[in-house]
Scaffold this motif. Sequence first.
Motif, short mmCIF file in Angstrom:
data_model
loop_
_atom_site.label_atom_id
_atom_site.label_comp_id
_atom_site.label_asym_id
_atom_site.label_seq_id
_atom_site.Cartn_x
_atom_site.Cartn_y
_atom_site.Cartn_z
N LEU A 6 2.45 -1.27 -47.40
CA LEU A 6 3.68 -1.18 -48.19
C LEU A 6 3.39 -1.09 -49.69
O LEU A 6 4.10 -0.41 -50.43
N PHE A 7 2.34 -1.76 -50.16
CA PHE A 7 2.02 -1.78 -51.58
C PHE A 7 0.61 -1.25 -51.83
O PHE A 7 -0.29 -1.50 -51.04
N ASN A 24 5.10 0.38 -54.86
CA ASN A 24 5.71 0.29 -53.55
C ASN A 24 5.64 1.67 -52.91
O ASN A 24 6.16 2.65 -53.47
N VAL A 31 6.16 -2.01 -59.07
CA VAL A 31 6.69 -3.37 -58.96
C VAL A 31 5.94 -4.35 -59.87
O VAL A 31 6.42 -5.46 -60.08
N ILE A 65 4.46 -10.58 -54.83
CA ILE A 65 4.70 -9.85 -53.58
C ILE A 65 4.49 -10.70 -52.33
O ILE A 65 4.70 -10.23 -51.22
#
Length: 94
Positions: A6-7, A24, A31, A65
């Motif tokens: 996801l990141f 992201n 982010v 995160i």
Amino acid sequence: MSNQDLFKTYFFVGLDKISIYVRNNDNFDIVFFKTKNFDKNIKYLDNYDLQLFFEEKIDEIENQINFFVENITLIIEEKNIFSIRLSLKQEIDN
């Protein structure tokens, strides 16, 4: 999709600054972004400053995160590295 997918984390070491940012991969939003500028007249980066910045920012990222960062893409800017502008195009016939 796992949190690692996801990141995406990038660490940039330039001639006069270092930066770290997290993107992201779902919506391509940044982010997290932090940078530190250095004097342009220095010949070498101080390893202690580099390590301290990296460790502090990784802690901030992981807190933001809420998971451990496992993979980081390192980008190094060096005056002795030159860019070759080359692209390849493949024609696909249906």
